[in-house]
Motif scaffolding. Structure first.
Motif, PDB file in Angstrom:
ATOM      1  N   ILE A   3       0.837  -1.207   0.000  1.00 12.31           N
ATOM      2  CA  ILE A   3       0.000   0.000   0.000  1.00 12.31           C
ATOM      3  C   ILE A   3       0.867   1.251   0.000  1.00 12.31           C
ATOM      4  O   ILE A   3       0.634   2.196  -0.764  1.00 12.31           O
ATOM      5  CB  ILE A   3      -0.952  -0.001   1.215  1.00 12.31           C
ATOM      6  N   VAL A   4       1.871   1.259   0.851  1.00 13.46           N
ATOM      7  CA  VAL A   4       2.725   2.445   0.987  1.00 13.46           C
ATOM      8  C   VAL A   4       3.533   2.711  -0.279  1.00 13.46           C
ATOM      9  O   VAL A   4       3.721   3.869  -0.688  1.00 13.46           O
ATOM     10  CB  VAL A   4       3.674   2.279   2.197  1.00 13.46           C
ATOM     11  N   SER A   5       3.993   1.647  -0.926  1.00 11.07           N
ATOM     12  CA  SER A   5       4.893   1.824  -2.076  1.00 11.07           C
ATOM     13  C   SER A   5       4.187   1.837  -3.429  1.00 11.07           C
ATOM     14  O   SER A   5       4.675   2.470  -4.380  1.00 11.07           O
ATOM     15  CB  SER A   5       5.961   0.723  -2.075  1.00 11.07           C
ATOM     16  N   GLN A   6       3.036   1.148  -3.520  1.00 12.37           N
ATOM     17  CA  GLN A   6       2.394   0.986  -4.825  1.00 12.37           C
ATOM     18  C   GLN A   6       1.067   1.727  -4.980  1.00 12.37           C
ATOM     19  O   GLN A   6       0.562   1.859  -6.098  1.00 12.37           O
ATOM     20  CB  GLN A   6       2.159  -0.508  -5.105  1.00 12.37           C
ATOM     21  N   CYS A   7       0.471   2.182  -3.882  1.00 10.52           N
ATOM     22  CA  CYS A   7      -0.850   2.821  -3.947  1.00 10.52           C
ATOM     23  C   CYS A   7      -0.715   4.300  -3.610  1.00 10.52           C
ATOM     24  O   CYS A   7      -0.983   4.738  -2.483  1.00 10.52           O
ATOM     25  CB  CYS A   7      -1.827   2.129  -2.995  1.00 10.52           C
ATOM     26  N   SER A   8      -0.298   5.065  -4.590  1.00 14.75           N
ATOM     27  CA  SER A   8       0.052   6.473  -4.366  1.00 14.75           C
ATOM     28  C   SER A   8      -1.144   7.351  -4.003  1.00 14.75           C
ATOM     29  O   SER A   8      -0.971   8.434  -3.435  1.00 14.75           O
ATOM     30  CB  SER A   8       0.736   7.043  -5.607  1.00 14.75           C
ATOM     31  N   ALA A   9      -2.366   6.890  -4.318  1.00 12.90           N
ATOM     32  CA  ALA A   9      -3.558   7.688  -4.014  1.00 12.90           C
ATOM     33  C   ALA A   9      -4.100   7.412  -2.620  1.00 12.90           C
ATOM     34  O   ALA A   9      -5.069   8.053  -2.193  1.00 12.90           O
ATOM     35  CB  ALA A   9      -4.648   7.428  -5.056  1.00 12.90           C
ATOM     36  N   LEU A  10      -3.481   6.455  -1.920  1.00  9.06           N
ATOM     37  CA  LEU A  10      -3.961   6.075  -0.600  1.00  9.06           C
ATOM     38  C   LEU A  10      -3.007   6.536   0.498  1.00  9.06           C
ATOM     39  O   LEU A  10      -1.789   6.563   0.313  1.00  9.06           O
ATOM     40  CB  LEU A  10      -4.137   4.552  -0.515  1.00  9.06           C
ATOM     41  N   HIS A  11      -3.589   6.874   1.643  1.00  8.90           N
ATOM     42  CA  HIS A  11      -2.809   7.223   2.829  1.00  8.90           C
ATOM     43  C   HIS A  11      -3.034   6.121   3.857  1.00  8.90           C
ATOM     44  O   HIS A  11      -4.114   6.013   4.427  1.00  8.90           O
ATOM     45  CB  HIS A  11      -3.265   8.572   3.384  1.00  8.90           C
ATOM     46  N   PHE A  12      -2.026   5.290   4.067  1.00 13.34           N
ATOM     47  CA  PHE A  12      -2.136   4.216   5.047  1.00 13.34           C
ATOM     48  C   PHE A  12      -2.180   4.812   6.443  1.00 13.34           C
ATOM     49  O   PHE A  12      -1.226   5.444   6.892  1.00 13.34           O
ATOM     50  CB  PHE A  12      -0.962   3.243   4.925  1.00 13.34           C
ATOM     51  N   LEU A  13      -3.316   4.593   7.142  1.00 17.37           N
ATOM     52  CA  LEU A  13      -3.502   5.212   8.452  1.00 17.37           C
ATOM     53  C   LEU A  13      -3.236   4.254   9.609  1.00 17.37           C
ATOM     54  O   LEU A  13      -2.881   4.684  10.707  1.00 17.37           O
ATOM     55  CB  LEU A  13      -4.922   5.775   8.563  1.00 17.37           C
ATOM     56  N   GLY A  14      -3.437   2.938   9.384  1.00 16.96           N
ATOM     57  CA  GLY A  14      -3.219   2.013  10.480  1.00 16.96           C
ATOM     58  C   GLY A  14      -3.855   0.657  10.255  1.00 16.96           C
ATOM     59  O   GLY A  14      -4.209   0.287   9.136  1.00 16.96           O
ATOM     60  N   LEU A  15      -4.012  -0.084  11.368  1.00 20.31           N
ATOM     61  CA  LEU A  15      -4.550  -1.445  11.340  1.00 20.31           C
ATOM     62  C   LEU A  15      -5.868  -1.506  12.083  1.00 20.31           C
ATOM     63  O   LEU A  15      -6.093  -0.786  13.052  1.00 20.31           O
ATOM     64  CB  LEU A  15      -3.548  -2.411  11.989  1.00 20.31           C
ATOM     65  N   MET A  16      -6.745  -2.390  11.626  1.00 21.25           N
ATOM     66  CA  MET A  16      -8.075  -2.542  12.227  1.00 21.25           C
ATOM     67  C   MET A  16      -8.363  -4.017  12.468  1.00 21.25           C
ATOM     68  O   MET A  16      -7.939  -4.878  11.697  1.00 21.25           O
ATOM     69  CB  MET A  16      -9.126  -1.945  11.278  1.00 21.25           C
ATOM     70  N   THR A  17      -9.067  -4.314  13.551  1.00 18.74           N
ATOM     71  CA  THR A  17      -9.535  -5.683  13.775  1.00 18.74           C
ATOM     72  C   THR A  17     -10.864  -5.668  14.506  1.00 18.74           C
ATOM     73  O   THR A  17     -11.230  -4.675  15.152  1.00 18.74           O
ATOM     74  CB  THR A  17      -8.518  -6.503  14.597  1.00 18.74           C
ATOM     75  N   ILE A  18     -11.593  -6.760  14.354  1.00 21.19           N
ATOM     76  CA  ILE A  18     -12.840  -6.949  15.106  1.00 21.19           C
ATOM     77  C   ILE A  18     -12.560  -7.828  16.317  1.00 21.19           C
ATOM     78  O   ILE A  18     -12.894  -7.494  17.438  1.00 21.19           O
ATOM     79  CB  ILE A  18     -13.929  -7.581  14.219  1.00 21.19           C
ATOM     80  N   GLY A  19     -11.898  -8.939  16.077  1.00 26.16           N
ATOM     81  CA  GLY A  19     -11.584  -9.843  17.189  1.00 26.16           C
ATOM     82  C   GLY A  19     -12.740 -10.761  17.534  1.00 26.16           C
ATOM     83  O   GLY A  19     -13.858 -10.616  17.047  1.00 26.16           O
ATOM     84  N   ARG A  20     -12.463 -11.684  18.403  1.00 23.70           N
ATOM     85  CA  ARG A  20     -13.468 -12.667  18.815  1.00 23.70           C
ATOM     86  C   ARG A  20     -14.509 -11.996  19.715  1.00 23.70           C
ATOM     87  O   ARG A  20     -14.179 -11.211  20.597  1.00 23.70           O
ATOM     88  CB  ARG A  20     -12.796 -13.812  19.575  1.00 23.70           C
TER      89      ARG A  20
END
Length: 294
Positions: free
Chosen positions: A167-184
């Motif tokens: 995402i950081v190197s190949q998706c120039s139109a996107l701003h990687f903000l972080g990680l998300m999870t739902i969990g059990r």
């Protein structure tokens, strides 16, 4: 009369949740990044009136799980008129055939559920077309399936670093903000810190170490109505709270509430509905849990 009662209930509930968010943040270990948690009010199945009332009470970030419902709600004339600074988060499973529709949403702030390189590429190319001459990048998070359940969407944890790097190197139109999870769902906090949250913390550390990113620049979206305080205590910077603010949900048999209208089955009950809203007594107990440092 109904609007007066609704206004009082939403306002009271929202103030209570904001206070609980602030108290949980104050209990975080000093070793964690000092990032103020963002409260996302999950308004799925709720009418525009409730969104407007929460906005009037100071809430700005709102989340929706289904593309059709988000498109309809974000385009509602009342919301467009009365909520000019609203920030919409998409927090449900995103299919590639719905990307273009989602990216046309007014005031779209963050897509929290990118879960593959292919989806990232699709969102990237679509956003390049949507934004036109603008250079504004679209904020995205990478969803990780920390619990390993087949019923959950998200990337396998071991693919986190590789996908973020893409995402950081190949998706120039996107701003990687972080990680998300739902969990059990329904994890018993008396057993100790939620292992799914701990897993997300570990993966963030790996991402930051590999890509040389500061911890405070990689957000963590984890925690819902039943466990958002614990999530904040261990490092969440973004929590998704719905029923505690807006009340229990109703699920009308409506195409707006299904990712794919007929012949797909009705949507599964929400995480918060499945695990039931925690009672006030339980919530108080959760506030006093001793949380080990990650």
């Amino acid at each position: 009369m109904w609007k007066v009662a609704m206004s009082e209930e939403v306002g009271k509930a929202l103030r209570s949740v904001v206070e609980r968010v602030n108290q949980a943040a104050a209990r975080r270990p000093k070793t964690l990044p000092a990032v103020s948690p963002r409260l996302v009010a999950v308004s799925k199945t709720k009418p525009p009136d409730m969104v407007v009332e929460a906005y009037r009470q100071g809430q700005r970030n709102f989340g929706e799980n289904y593309v059709n419902e988000l498109v309809e709600k974000a385009s509602d004339p009342q919301i467009l008129d009365l909520c000019p600074e609203i920030k919409w988060h998409f927090i449900g499973h995103l299919q590639k055939n719905n990307v273009n529709k989602l990216l046309g949403v007014p005031n779209l702030f963050l897509v929290e559920t990118v879960d593959s390189m292919k989806l990232a590429d699709k969102v990237n190319s679509s956003w390049q077309r949507v934004r036109g001459a603008s250079t504004q990048r679209l904020k995205v998070m990478l969803q990780i399936n920390t619990s390993g359940e087949a019923s959950k969407h998200g990337l396998p944890p071991e693919e986190t670093v590789t996908t973020v790097k893409h995402i950081v190197s190949q998706c120039s139109a996107l701003h990687f903000l972080g990680l998300m999870t739902i969990g059990r769902y329904g994890y018993d906090l008396s057993l100790g810190p939620n292992p799914d949250f701990q897993m997300l913390l570990t993966r963030r550390q790996e991402v930051c170490d590999t890509l040389k990113l500061p911890l405070e620049e990689v957000e963590l979206s984890m925690g819902m109505s039943t466990d958002f305080e614990h999530a904040i205590e261990v490092g969440a910077t973004n929590v998704r709270v719905g029923s505690v603010i807006f009340g229990n949900r109703e699920y009308p048999n409506s195409a707006a509430n299904t990712p794919n209208p007929s012949p797909a089955p009705s949507p599964a009950p929400s995480p918060e509905k499945s695990s039931k809203v925690v009672s006030e007594e339980a919530a108080k107990k959760m506030q006093h849990l001793t949380v080990s440092r990650p």
